[in-house]
Design a protein around this motif. Structure first.
Motif, PDB file in Angstrom:
ATOM      1  N   VAL A   4       6.162 -53.291  -5.945  1.00  0.00           N
ATOM      2  CA  VAL A   4       7.201 -51.918  -5.377  1.00  0.00           C
ATOM      3  C   VAL A   4       8.276 -52.875  -4.741  1.00  0.00           C
ATOM      4  O   VAL A   4       9.446 -53.015  -4.426  1.00  0.00           O
ATOM      5  N   ALA A   5       7.787 -53.602  -3.544  1.00  0.00           N
ATOM      6  CA  ALA A   5       8.457 -54.527  -2.551  1.00  0.00           C
ATOM      7  C   ALA A   5       9.198 -56.038  -3.608  1.00  0.00           C
ATOM      8  O   ALA A   5      10.868 -55.970  -3.326  1.00  0.00           O
ATOM      9  N   ASP A   6       9.296 -55.974  -4.524  1.00  0.00           N
ATOM     10  CA  ASP A   6       8.794 -57.281  -5.104  1.00  0.00           C
ATOM     11  C   ASP A   6      10.181 -56.674  -6.264  1.00  0.00           C
ATOM     12  O   ASP A   6      11.200 -57.023  -6.642  1.00  0.00           O
ATOM     13  N   THR A   7       9.926 -55.427  -6.571  1.00  0.00           N
ATOM     14  CA  THR A   7      10.901 -54.562  -7.833  1.00  0.00           C
ATOM     15  C   THR A   7      12.455 -54.013  -6.641  1.00  0.00           C
ATOM     16  O   THR A   7      13.486 -54.335  -7.327  1.00  0.00           O
ATOM     17  N   ILE A   8      12.492 -53.403  -5.638  1.00  0.00           N
ATOM     18  CA  ILE A   8      13.730 -52.832  -4.831  1.00  0.00           C
ATOM     19  C   ILE A   8      13.626 -54.235  -4.166  1.00  0.00           C
ATOM     20  O   ILE A   8      15.354 -54.270  -4.107  1.00  0.00           O
ATOM     21  N   THR A   9      13.217 -55.766  -3.790  1.00  0.00           N
ATOM     22  CA  THR A   9      14.496 -56.552  -2.849  1.00  0.00           C
ATOM     23  C   THR A   9      14.940 -56.833  -3.608  1.00  0.00           C
ATOM     24  O   THR A   9      16.484 -56.854  -3.195  1.00  0.00           O
TER      25      THR A   9
END
Length: 106
Positions: free
Chosen positions: A46-51
């Motif tokens: 999720v962090a990789d998606t929104i960064t």
């Protein structure tokens, strides 16, 4: 086989290749038990998606266009790249967690 490798290599950008180790290291450091691996992989994904969304906003891209680019990044190469990305997170976080347990107690 070449078509699969072309799709995989085209699905990752330079930003992806530095985000994956950063979020994997963060995930491995916050883990306390090996049973937390699926949850930590989900959080890292999720962090990789929104960064990239926040990176684009920081460079002056409008929020609606940055959101469209963020979602397009996930489906422009199909599910193969998504599965590969999740597999890379599982492998990297698991290896970093094991190395932390092995070498971190000395």
């Amino acid at each position: 086989m070449d078509a699969i490798l072309d799709r995989l290599s085209g699905g990752f950008t330079a930003t992806d290749w530095w985000l994956i180790p950063v979020w994997s290291l963060f995930g491995a450091l916050i883990m306390r038990r090996a049973s937390q691996l699926p949850v930590v992989v989900g959080l890292a994904f999720v962090a990789d998606t929104i960064t990239p969304y926040f990176l684009r906003i920081a460079t002056g891209v409008t929020p609606d266009f940055a959101f469209d680019l963020m979602l397009a990044r996930l489906d422009e190469r199909g599910g193969l790249v998504l599965l590969a990305r999740i597999f890379i997170y599982f492998a990297l976080i698991g290896l970093l967690f094991a190395a932390r347990g092995r070498f971190g107690r000395r």
